[in-house]
Design an enzyme around this catalytic site. Structure first.
Site, PDB file in Angstrom:
ATOM      1  N   VAL A  27      -8.756 -19.136  25.184  1.00 39.87           N
ATOM      2  CA  VAL A  27      -9.200 -20.499  24.863  1.00 39.87           C
ATOM      3  C   VAL A  27     -10.504 -20.840  25.594  1.00 39.87           C
ATOM      4  O   VAL A  27     -11.455 -21.341  24.988  1.00 39.87           O
ATOM      5  CB  VAL A  27      -8.083 -21.518  25.213  1.00 39.87           C
ATOM      6  CG1 VAL A  27      -8.601 -22.940  25.141  1.00 39.87           C
ATOM      7  CG2 VAL A  27      -6.914 -21.345  24.250  1.00 39.87           C
ATOM      8  N   THR A  50      -2.217 -26.173  27.017  1.00 41.88           N
ATOM      9  CA  THR A  50      -1.050 -26.830  26.425  1.00 41.88           C
ATOM     10  C   THR A  50      -0.125 -27.264  27.557  1.00 41.88           C
ATOM     11  O   THR A  50       0.396 -26.416  28.290  1.00 41.88           O
ATOM     12  CB  THR A  50      -0.322 -25.845  25.486  1.00 41.88           C
ATOM     13  OG1 THR A  50      -1.262 -25.401  24.503  1.00 41.88           O
ATOM     14  CG2 THR A  50       0.866 -26.496  24.804  1.00 41.88           C
ATOM     15  N   GLU A 102      -5.834 -27.551  22.125  1.00 45.75           N
ATOM     16  CA  GLU A 102      -6.579 -26.592  21.308  1.00 45.75           C
ATOM     17  C   GLU A 102      -5.666 -26.015  20.218  1.00 45.75           C
ATOM     18  O   GLU A 102      -4.542 -25.635  20.488  1.00 45.75           O
ATOM     19  CB  GLU A 102      -7.125 -25.478  22.210  1.00 45.75           C
ATOM     20  CG  GLU A 102      -7.983 -24.472  21.491  1.00 45.75           C
ATOM     21  CD  GLU A 102      -9.033 -25.128  20.617  1.00 45.75           C
ATOM     22  OE1 GLU A 102      -9.867 -25.875  21.138  1.00 45.75           O
ATOM     23  OE2 GLU A 102      -9.012 -24.906  19.388  1.00 45.75           O
ATOM     24  N   LYS A 117      -6.577 -20.209  16.431  1.00 46.31           N
ATOM     25  CA  LYS A 117      -5.631 -19.108  16.236  1.00 46.31           C
ATOM     26  C   LYS A 117      -6.315 -17.825  16.704  1.00 46.31           C
ATOM     27  O   LYS A 117      -7.458 -17.563  16.297  1.00 46.31           O
ATOM     28  CB  LYS A 117      -5.268 -18.972  14.747  1.00 46.31           C
ATOM     29  CG  LYS A 117      -4.654 -20.224  14.144  1.00 46.31           C
ATOM     30  CD  LYS A 117      -4.273 -20.021  12.692  1.00 46.31           C
ATOM     31  CE  LYS A 117      -5.453 -20.002  11.719  1.00 46.31           C
ATOM     32  NZ  LYS A 117      -6.282 -21.203  11.680  1.00 46.31           N
ATOM     33  N   ASN A 124       3.227 -26.537  17.224  1.00 46.89           N
ATOM     34  CA  ASN A 124       3.704 -25.164  17.398  1.00 46.89           C
ATOM     35  C   ASN A 124       5.196 -25.041  17.102  1.00 46.89           C
ATOM     36  O   ASN A 124       5.638 -24.065  16.506  1.00 46.89           O
ATOM     37  CB  ASN A 124       3.400 -24.672  18.819  1.00 46.89           C
ATOM     38  CG  ASN A 124       1.964 -24.176  18.934  1.00 46.89           C
ATOM     39  OD1 ASN A 124       1.252 -24.112  17.937  1.00 46.89           O
ATOM     40  ND2 ASN A 124       1.539 -23.842  20.128  1.00 46.89           N
ATOM     41  N   GLY A 164       9.939 -11.912   8.496  1.00 46.28           N
ATOM     42  CA  GLY A 164       9.408 -10.770   9.234  1.00 46.28           C
ATOM     43  C   GLY A 164      10.264 -10.452  10.442  1.00 46.28           C
ATOM     44  O   GLY A 164      11.420 -10.883  10.531  1.00 46.28           O
ATOM     45  N   CYS A 192       1.798 -18.437  22.512  1.00 43.12           N
ATOM     46  CA  CYS A 192       2.021 -19.877  22.323  1.00 43.12           C
ATOM     47  C   CYS A 192       3.426 -20.225  21.815  1.00 43.12           C
ATOM     48  O   CYS A 192       4.172 -20.909  22.509  1.00 43.12           O
ATOM     49  CB  CYS A 192       0.966 -20.441  21.380  1.00 43.12           C
ATOM     50  SG  CYS A 192      -0.674 -20.398  22.127  1.00 43.12           S
ATOM     51  N   LYS A 236       6.631 -19.633  24.196  1.00 44.59           N
ATOM     52  CA  LYS A 236       6.654 -20.424  25.438  1.00 44.59           C
ATOM     53  C   LYS A 236       6.645 -21.920  25.132  1.00 44.59           C
ATOM     54  O   LYS A 236       7.259 -22.708  25.853  1.00 44.59           O
ATOM     55  CB  LYS A 236       5.489 -20.028  26.351  1.00 44.59           C
ATOM     56  CG  LYS A 236       4.170 -20.690  26.045  1.00 44.59           C
ATOM     57  CD  LYS A 236       3.128 -20.434  27.123  1.00 44.59           C
ATOM     58  CE  LYS A 236       1.747 -20.930  26.682  1.00 44.59           C
ATOM     59  NZ  LYS A 236       1.623 -22.371  26.522  1.00 44.59           N
ATOM     60  N   ARG A 283       1.308 -10.471  24.272  1.00 42.81           N
ATOM     61  CA  ARG A 283       2.293 -11.355  24.894  1.00 42.81           C
ATOM     62  C   ARG A 283       3.450 -11.659  23.921  1.00 42.81           C
ATOM     63  O   ARG A 283       3.238 -12.116  22.824  1.00 42.81           O
ATOM     64  CB  ARG A 283       1.617 -12.646  25.373  1.00 42.81           C
ATOM     65  CG  ARG A 283       0.733 -12.409  26.601  1.00 42.81           C
ATOM     66  CD  ARG A 283       0.032 -13.654  27.069  1.00 42.81           C
ATOM     67  NE  ARG A 283      -1.185 -13.940  26.319  1.00 42.81           N
ATOM     68  CZ  ARG A 283      -2.064 -14.884  26.664  1.00 42.81           C
ATOM     69  NH1 ARG A 283      -1.846 -15.648  27.711  1.00 42.81           N
ATOM     70  NH2 ARG A 283      -3.160 -15.073  25.940  1.00 42.81           N
TER      71      ARG A 283
END
Ligand SMILES: NC(=O)c1ccc[n+]([C@@H]2O[C@H](COP(=O)([O-])OP(=O)(O)OC[C@H]3O[C@@H](n4cnc5c(N)ncnc54)[C@H](O)[C@@H]3O)[C@@H](O)[C@H]2O)c1
Length: 453
Positions: free
Chosen positions: A11, A121, A154, A157, A214, A259, A266, A269, A334
């Site tokens: 970011v 965030t 923010e 992507k 999110n 999937g 993001c 968490k 991550r």
């Protein structure tokens, strides 16, 4: 304007480079010295399309610079962005350690007023905490000014971060006073020339908006994954259902792909942090818990399918794994579903030949032992990965995996079976090419030619 961005991660780097692109003078502060050394030489330590040329150009023009010293970054800064990480803490909440450490450093270092903006965030109420912390220290140092803290979450992507920042769907400005809102509106105006998509709101609402966004996207994914589980039992193809419901504009076509689970820095968490925030308020987050639980199950699905296919015996089997990053277009590992699969395969004694266009270097430290012993091989070539493989598992839908030379793949494999963790292949075509096919929420279509014969 003169800006300071604290934190040179996904970011912070994109924010700093894009503001420099619009003519601002930006100093980015980073505490990691090896990252800093790379950046000073114009090398971007992460993979993000379009970022490196922009960064290099503005380093050369002097619009953008990097430092490890906060006081240097703050010199003459009018707006200071906090863009440090907020990982999951021990109890599931957002760990504000980095953000609050920055607040303390600001309190000890600032010598002139400026606007502080939280881009990380953070849970509702964090801007207030950051402001109190800074102002307490300013007062203790005998300084006569105080700072205001705004929230500007923010929404970029990874994989299209530069594009998203340069042409945002919306810019959320959480400000409790008009001056801060005005200053941020002016800063963002060049990004919004064709359409004014600034959403003004209070600080707390802005902080919450990011989590709600999110959590909603994660909910769509987990909902579809749950439908896929049911589809596979009922003999229905989830891909038909996806097209069937996506054509309804109230539902929309985005984020309804079944999937092998969501990952990244993001969604996981932020869903967890929201669950914890609800718990702390004595509110039962029933939907969020289900979203997380479904995702945890979903991440184990590919391993279960592979294990079932080999009747529970994976010792010595060679498994090819296509795609490691949590999604295409990034090297970010991550919470990637690939890691859950890889760990399980290695623990079961399988040999894994994994490939990814950009994420392999990030794997070497974590899997040093398996790499050393030869149980894991890493490379960029999908064809290397399938050499002598008993199964191929597609985990991340990079473009280069969409239309491979299937003849070559089949010839290289010991047994032609594809586990498609993102449903990118057509089961009928794949069966015609002589493979067994296993998708997510799709009935098996056909058998390999050898079986049929
Ligand atoms: N990655 C994304 O796609 C994305 C998108 C939207 C929002 N966010 C949020 O933005 C925040 C940052 O995410 P990220 O992915 O860029 O994190 P990151 O871990 O990639 O980068 C954070 C950087 O901050 C640096 N840092 C930490 N403390 C510092 C300090 N005191 N001084 C200077 N530098 C310091 C770290 O060394 C690291 O380079 C998080 O809150 C995240 O949830 C991330």
């Amino acid at each position: 304007m003169r800006l300071c961005v604290i934190g040179a991660g996904y970011v912070g780097l994109v924010t700093a480079s894009c503001f420099a692109e619009m003519g601002n003078r930006v100093i980015c502060v980073e505490r990691d010295s090896s990252r800093l050394a790379q950046l000073a030489n114009g090398r971007v330590p992460i993979y993000e399309p379009g970022l490196e040329p922009m960064l290099k150009a503005h380093l050369a023009s002097g619009q953008l610079s990097f430092t490890g010293v906060l006081a240097e970054g703050l010199r003459q800064a009018q707006v200071v962005f906090i863009a440090v990480g907020t990982p999951t803490g021990e109890d599931g909440s957002a760990d504000l350690g980095h953000v609050l450490a920055v607040a303390d450093q600001l309190g000890q270092t600032l010598i002139a007023p400026c606007l502080i903006v939280d881009k990380s965030t953070v849970p509702v109420g964090t801007a207030e905490r950051v402001g109190q912390r800074i102002n307490r220290q300013l007062a203790a140092r005998g300084l006569s000014f105080q700072v205001t803290v705004a929230s500007n979450p923010e929404f970029l992507k990874e994989g299209s971060a530069v594009e998203d920042f340069m042409r945002p769907d919306r810019v959320v400005l959480g400000c409790d006073d008009e001056d801060s809102a005005d200053q941020l509106r002016r800063l963002y105006a060049p990004f919004l020339r064709n359409h004014d998509r600034v959403l003004n709101m209070g600080v707390r609402a802005a902080e919450f908006t990011k989590y709600a966004a999110n959590a909603f996207l994660a909910t769509k994914i987990s909902f579809m994954n749950e439908m896929a589980g049911l589809c596979s039992r009922l003999g229905v193809d989830i891909e038909d259902v996806r097209r069937g419901i996506g054509s309804d504009r109230r539902i929309g076509t985005h984020f309804i792909y079944a999937g092998c689970g969501y990952g990244g820095s993001c969604f996981p968490k932020d869903v967890r942090a929201l669950i914890r925030a609800a718990e702390l308020e004595g509110f039962e987050p029933a939907i969020l818990r289900a979203v997380e639980a479904r995702n945890a199950l979903q991440k184990t699905l590919l391993f279960q399918s592979v294990r079932e296919h080999f009747n529970g015996f994976l010792q010595g089997r060679v498994v090819a794994l296509w795609g490691l990053s949590f999604k295409p277009g990034t090297d970010d590992l991550r919470e990637a579903p690939s890691l859950v699969l890889l760990d399980a395969l290695l623990a079961a004694g399988a040999r894994v030949q994994a490939c990814d266009p950009v994420a392999c270097p990030a794997m070497t430290a974590r899997y040093a032992e398996a790499l050393e012993s030869g149980q894991l091989r890493l490379g960029e070539s999908p064809y290397m990965a399938v050499e002598g493989a008993d199964a191929l598992v597609l985990v991340t839908e990079w473009k280069q995996f969409r239309q491979p030379d299937f003849e070559r793949v089949r010839a290289a494999m010991r047994m032609p079976i594809i586990f498609d963790g993102r449903n990118i292949y057509d089961p009928v075509e794949i069966a015609q090419l002589g493979f067994l096919y296993r998708g997510i929420g799709r009935p098996p279509a056909g058998h390999c030619k050898a079986d049929a014969a």
